[in-house]
Structure formats: C-alpha cells, structure tokens
Design a protein around this motif. Structure first.
Motif, mmCIF file in Angstrom:
data_model
loop_
_atom_site.group_PDB
_atom_site.id
_atom_site.type_symbol
_atom_site.label_atom_id
_atom_site.label_comp_id
_atom_site.label_asym_id
_atom_site.label_seq_id
_atom_site.Cartn_x
_atom_site.Cartn_y
_atom_site.Cartn_z
ATOM 1 N N ALA A 156 1.179 -0.801 0.203
ATOM 2 C CA ALA A 156 -0.060 -0.164 0.028
ATOM 3 C C ALA A 156 0.593 1.121 -0.343
ATOM 4 C CB ALA A 156 -0.586 0.215 0.886
ATOM 5 N N SER A 157 -0.040 2.530 -0.574
ATOM 6 C CA SER A 157 0.935 4.026 -0.677
ATOM 7 C C SER A 157 0.017 4.539 -0.121
ATOM 8 C CB SER A 157 1.860 3.739 -1.363
ATOM 9 O OG SER A 157 1.069 4.109 -2.931
ATOM 10 N N LYS A 213 -3.974 3.817 -2.444
ATOM 11 C CA LYS A 213 -3.798 2.788 -3.140
ATOM 12 C C LYS A 213 -3.494 1.202 -3.098
ATOM 13 C CE LYS A 213 -2.046 6.076 -6.312
ATOM 14 N NZ LYS A 213 -1.340 7.242 -6.516
ATOM 15 N N VAL A 214 -4.000 0.411 -2.656
ATOM 16 C CA VAL A 214 -3.748 -1.040 -2.528
ATOM 17 C C VAL A 214 -3.615 -2.259 -2.278
ATOM 18 C CG1 VAL A 214 -4.511 -1.865 0.714
ATOM 19 C CG2 VAL A 214 -4.785 -0.122 0.463
ATOM 20 N N VAL A 215 -3.158 -2.382 -2.628
ATOM 21 C CA VAL A 215 -2.810 -4.214 -3.426
ATOM 22 C C VAL A 215 -3.383 -5.470 -2.656
ATOM 23 C CG1 VAL A 215 -1.446 -5.850 -5.090
ATOM 24 C CG2 VAL A 215 -0.843 -3.388 -5.283
ATOM 25 N N SER A 221 -6.343 -8.110 -6.934
ATOM 26 C CA SER A 221 -6.633 -7.003 -6.450
ATOM 27 C C SER A 221 -5.587 -5.932 -6.862
ATOM 28 C CB SER A 221 -7.834 -6.843 -5.814
ATOM 29 O OG SER A 221 -7.823 -6.487 -4.808
ATOM 30 N N VAL A 222 -6.389 -4.967 -7.189
ATOM 31 C CA VAL A 222 -5.779 -3.088 -6.900
ATOM 32 C C VAL A 222 -6.596 -2.166 -6.852
ATOM 33 C CG1 VAL A 222 -4.012 -1.979 -7.994
ATOM 34 C CG2 VAL A 222 -3.957 -4.369 -8.652
ATOM 35 N N ASN A 223 -6.565 -1.628 -5.598
ATOM 36 C CA ASN A 223 -7.801 -0.792 -5.248
ATOM 37 C C ASN A 223 -7.431 0.383 -5.154
ATOM 38 O OD1 ASN A 223 -10.241 -3.499 -4.312
ATOM 39 N ND2 ASN A 223 -7.220 -3.946 -3.559
ATOM 40 N N LEU A 224 -7.852 1.054 -5.419
ATOM 41 C CA LEU A 224 -7.835 2.624 -5.350
ATOM 42 C C LEU A 224 -8.632 3.804 -4.114
ATOM 43 C CD1 LEU A 224 -5.646 5.389 -7.255
ATOM 44 C CD2 LEU A 224 -7.936 5.535 -7.007
ATOM 45 N N ILE A 225 -8.530 3.723 -3.151
ATOM 46 C CA ILE A 225 -10.100 4.210 -2.476
ATOM 47 C C ILE A 225 -9.196 6.178 -2.062
ATOM 48 C CG2 ILE A 225 -10.712 4.460 -0.611
ATOM 49 C CD1 ILE A 225 -9.211 1.380 -0.096
#
Length: 615
Positions: A523-524, A537-539, A606-610
């Motif tokens: 994550a970043s 950004k969380v993978v 998954s690649v997640n953008l919150i």
C-alpha cells in the motif's frame, strides 16, 4: 509516472507514425522491399532504381518508371506495414515527389483489398522535369485491415518518383506527417509526467554508424536521414528484416508529442558507445567532441531563441516557443569504466553551459550485480543528478522488492526507474504475456515507488507499443494492429497510478510498519491538496478475500462518501486482447465513511484505489 517510447515492435514506422507506405523513398538495403511490379500481358513498362549518392544527401535513391502503354495495365504496388489499415469514410492524403522526363504519364492511385476490390482512388498527373511535390486525396469506401496501395501508369513516357506517401487525414490534431490519433490518445489518457525518447537500445545502435543521431531526424521529411532499425535481426526467433527507421517521426515530433500530452520531454543521446551486447564499439575520448556538441546543440534546439543556430531551426519547423527542456539522458544501459570516462566529459561540458539541465545517467542493464554496484558507486561519487535503474524480472522479484528504496540515501541522487516490466516466463522470451499476475506484481512494486517519491523521481514501464504482427519483444504496455489498439492489464495499472499521483505522500502503516507484503498487502497513500482528496492505493496480492479497516489520522474532517476503483481477476493468467480489450479494466463503486474510518472488502488478486474527500 511517465511513458518510455522506443522504436521497437514497429512502434514508430508501422505504429504511432501514421505513414502507410513502407519504404516510401526506396532507401531499404533492398531498394524495392515492400514494392511489387504489377503487369498484365506482355511487358509494358519497367522500374529502375537510381542512386544519386551524395548528390542528394540523406535520400539518395529514386525510381525511374518507363511506361510503354496507355492502357494502365502496368504499375507497382506497396504492401504497407503488414498491410494498410483503412477505415470507411476516412480521407486519405497521397503525395509524391515527381519529375516528368518525357511523355505524358498519369498515376492512377488505388487502394484495394486482397481480392482486388477497390476501396478508393485518385489520379496524379506530374508536369515538367523539375522535381515537385504532388498531392491528391480520396475517401475510403470500406474498412480493410490489409489494404494494398496500387499505382498504375497511364500513358507512355518516363517519370522519376520519390517519397511516395499515404497518410490518413485523421492523424493526431490532423497534422500532416502526423501520428495515429488512437495511439496518442491512449498516452494522453495516462496523463504521463514525462516522455522518454527515442529509446532504448536504438540510441546506441549495433554499431556507432547505426546509432541514433537526432540532427538527421529534423527538417523537411524528404531531407531527413534513414537508418536500419537495430531490432531488425536482433532476435532469431523474431527476425524482422523489413524494419527500418524513416525518421518521419523525429526529435521535433517527439518534443511536440510530449507537449501535446502534457509531459516533460526526456531525450536520451548516445554517449560515444555502441550497444555492448553487440559490437561494444566506443569513440576514443579524444574524438568525443562531436557527440558532446550534439548534446549541447540539442538543448539549444529545444530551448534556444530564434537568434541561435539550432533554435532558429525549431522556429522554422513551426514552434517559435521553446520546448522548455529540463532533463537529458546521456547513454542508455551502458556500463563499465568506459561509460564513466565518457559521462564525465559530457557532464562537465553540459553543466558548464547549461547548469540547470538535469542529467540522467545509466546504472547498466540490471538492478544488482557487479555492473550495477560499480556504476552506482561511481555515479554517487560524481553527485549525479538522476540514476536510471532498469529491471526486467519475474513477478516474484517485484513483490520481494517493494521495499527496495526504503533505505536509499535521501541526500543522494534521485532515481529514475526507467525501464521495468514483470516477465511471465523469462527476460526477452517470446512467450511472455501481459497477464494479470505480472500487472498485479508491478502494482505492488509501484506502491514502493510512490511511498519513496522523495527518492524515486520518475518511473516508466517498457516497452510501450507492440504491433501484433511485427513485435520482437514481449511483454509490452499497449498492443496495436492496423486498425485497433488496446491497453494491457499493465497499462490499466500504470494509468491508475499515473492519473492519481496526488501532491504529497503520506504514511500508510500496518502494525506501525510500511505495508509491503504483510498478509499479501502492499500500500501507499497520497494527498491531493488541490482536489482535497486522500488517495489510498492498496494491493491484495493474496488469493483470499480480506476485510480492511482504514483509520485516518491528521485530517480534520473526511467526507461521508468515497469511491473505490478496483482492477482484478480471479485468473492470474488473464490477459486483455483485441477480442476482449477490457477483460481487466477499472470498476468504480461508492463506499461509506464513518467518521474517520473506512471498512472495505479487498477482493483476491486486486488493485484498489480508494478516494476520499477531506476538508
């Protein structure tokens, strides 16, 4: 995040450069490669290649066409780059340089499909002996991915022809000698921070004679140089013997492209060394001055006033304002003491005249090992501005190295992750795929790049383009054919990061440590102070659904609603394709925020953008 362009995989000619005619000026080693004589019945004409040698400088050859009939049964055709992609209803612009020596010859220009069905036509009638450019246009009546250009000769006589060219009107910004609009749009959609050009290994060349020389790529296209592409026969498993560089896409167009898509230009120049994997030729140090002068002249071309020699050439080409060049690369993937010796000479000369220009320096071909260790040490002793690191490695390497830059010297040179891509099989294997496993691992690694943005100034995936029927190297970010293009899962990851850069990096912690692999998480986080957004950004690189609870500190108020953008697939071998270009593409959903807490389920692989609003 930015874009790295190299003329590999038919990336320029046959790719982003919209010219449809292959070998338009007969300069290939085989002068009529791509061309075929068309003749019905008994001999009714002939083609003869003439070579003017040094009399015409860059373009030495032309063809003399002798017609003995008025029937139009004699002519010649061009196959294009794996055919010509023609779209119904679009206008196509033909031009040719011609000199009518005798008779009254007309050129009947036709596009046909493989069956001979006509897709559009026009007529050009040269007049007079002096060389002159002739233009004509027509509209295509059907869509065809594999069209052929036929030129039939009507009337007896002799005519000389050169620079036979066909472009769609629908280029990027409708520019003559322009670029494929769909491909540039894919780049613009990424909102890249920079554009690196023209490579890559073509900067070095197999030999110094075959190196990329920017001065041969500017000015009128008929006066530009011509060169074999070093990827022509590089791989025995993908021989591409018809791969040359016309330089219709030259340094002026590269600068213009960077400007069009809002990217900083980053040109790379030869440092006096050919590719060390091929010939390893070097220029003696005492003979390096012309190479250094090329670098100084390039800066003047990009930034100089109309009163300067090279700034005047930029103005004459149609760009009065400077291109505002700030960075310049010296060498590409060069290594050893011979590179450092030459780099020091370049650096001293450039910094003396243009101290504000930031120089990008090579750390070799690999992210570790003897070559890397030597160059990394020497470049740091030199107080280098930017060190260019490259890594083509297996997906697991990217997961294992998400912390690579956590302990880099914060006071040392900045890092350019200049070329990277996860290799599903092995480096340069023709069996590599742009699958989800590779893209997922790159996303995990990129959280480490973003988290260390104070050290890692730039990053770019490589290579950028690949033609479905003309590639040499896989994997690649964007795949194209003569009519279509699509972004790979890797492209979707790059775009997600590049369009959500933020303005400030903020810590995201799990158990008081950066999130780099714990339970499969990477994550970043950044703030975008202009848009008042917090972006996470969380993978989730694991094969399990995981519930994540984010607690936000340091912001006075967070909005009650947010969004989550998800890239994912249950299949690690999933790819995008021409048949299914959006198999992996972003899905956006609303999420709720309770106070300063967000709970979301992170799907497997998954690649997640919150994205959350704050005030």
């Amino acid at each position: 995040m930015g874009d790295f362009f190299e003329d590999i995989n038919l990336g320029a000619d046959g790719g982003i450069y919209a010219e449809l005619v292959k070998n338009r000026s007969f300069e290939f080693d085989t002068p009529l490669m791509g061309w075929q004589l068309l003749q019905k019945g008994e001999e009714s004409g002939s083609l003869l290649v003439h070579n003017r040698g040094e009399l015409n400088g860059a373009k030495s050859r032309f063809i003399r066409v002798t017609s003995k009939t008025s029937t139009g049964n004699f002519g010649f055709s061009n196959e294009g780059f794996r055919g010509m992609g023609i779209k119904k209803g679009q206008q196509y612009n033909f031009f040719v340089l011609a000199s009518q020596l005798s008779g009254n010859v007309s050129l009947v220009i036709e596009l046909t499909n493989g069956k001979g069905d006509k897709l559009g036509s026009t007529i050009v009638t040269p007049g007079g002996k002096p060389w002159k450019k002739y233009n004509a246009s027509f509209t295509a009546t059907a869509t065809e991915p594999k069209a052929i250009l036929n030129i039939s000769i009507k009337g007896p006589g002799v005519v000389d022809l050169d620079m036979i060219s066909l472009f769609p009107q629908d280029t990027w910004k409708n520019r003559p000698n322009g670029m494929r609009a769909d491909l540039v749009q894919l780049l613009a959609d990424m909102k890249p921070g920079f554009l690196r050009f023209p490579g890559g290994c073509i900067v070095e060349g197999r030999t110094l004679e075959e190196r990329f020389q920017w001065k041969k790529t500017i000015g009128p296209i008929e006066d530009r140089g011509f060169l074999i592409n070093r990827w022509n026969t590089e791989f025995k498993h993908r021989l591409t013997t018809d791969y040359y560089q016309s330089f219709g896409l030259g340094f002026y167009e590269y600068f213009q492209l960077a400007e069009d898509i809002g990217a900083e230009p980053l040109p790379i120049l030869n440092c006096g060394m050919a590719c060390q994997f091929n010939t390893a030729e070097v220029v003696p140090l005492e003979s390096l001055d012309p190479y250094v002068q090329d670098a100084l002249d390039l800066i003047e071309f990009a930034n100089g006033s109309a009163d300067s020699k090279w700034g005047k050439k930029r103005v004459e080409m149609g760009h009065p304002a400077p291109f505002n060049l700030k960075m310049l690369g010296v060498g590409n993937e060069n290594w050893g003491a011979q590179y450092i010796d030459r780099l020091k000479i370049f650096t001293q000369a450039i910094k003396a005249k243009y101290p504000a220009i930031q120089l990008v320096n090579s750390s070799g071909t690999d992210p570790n090992g003897e070559r890397f260790d030597y160059l990394n040490g020497e470049l740091r002793k030199m107080n280098a501005d930017i060190i260019d690191e490259h890594y083509y490695r297996a997906p697991q390497w990217f997961l294992d190295n998400a912390q690579r830059y956590d302990n880099y010297d914060r006071q040392g040179p900045k890092i350019f992750a200049g070329e990277y891509a996860a290799q599903s099989v092995a480096i340069a294997s023709p069996d590599n795929k742009n699958n989800w496993q590779c893209a997922l691992s790159e996303a995990a690694f990129m959280t480490g790049l973003e988290r260390n943005a104070d050290v890692v100034a730039m990053a770019s995936y490589a290579p950028l383009f690949a033609h479905a029927e003309g590639w040499q190297w896989t994997p690649d970010l964007i795949w194209v054919d003569n009519l279509k293009a699509y972004g790979t899962p890797n492209y979707q990851v790059q775009k997600l990061f590049s369009t959500n850069k933020g303005t400030n990096v903020v810590p995201i912690l799990r158990n008081n440590a950066s999130v780099t692999g714990q339970a499969g998480y990477y994550a970043s986080a950044v703030l975008d102070k202009n848009k008042k957004e917090l972006i996470l950004k969380v993978v989730n690189a694991s094969d399990k659904m995981q519930d994540a609870d984010f607690v936000i500190d340091g912001l006075s108020k967070v909005g009650a609603k947010g969004t989550i953008t998800v890239l994912r697939s249950d299949k690690l071998d999933q790819v995008n394709s021409f048949e299914n270009p959006t198999a992996i593409s972003p899905v956006v959903k609303d999420i709720n925020v309770k106070g300063k807490s967000v709970k979301v389920g992170l799907q497997p692989y998954s690649v997640n953008l919150i994205k959350l609003k704050f005030s």
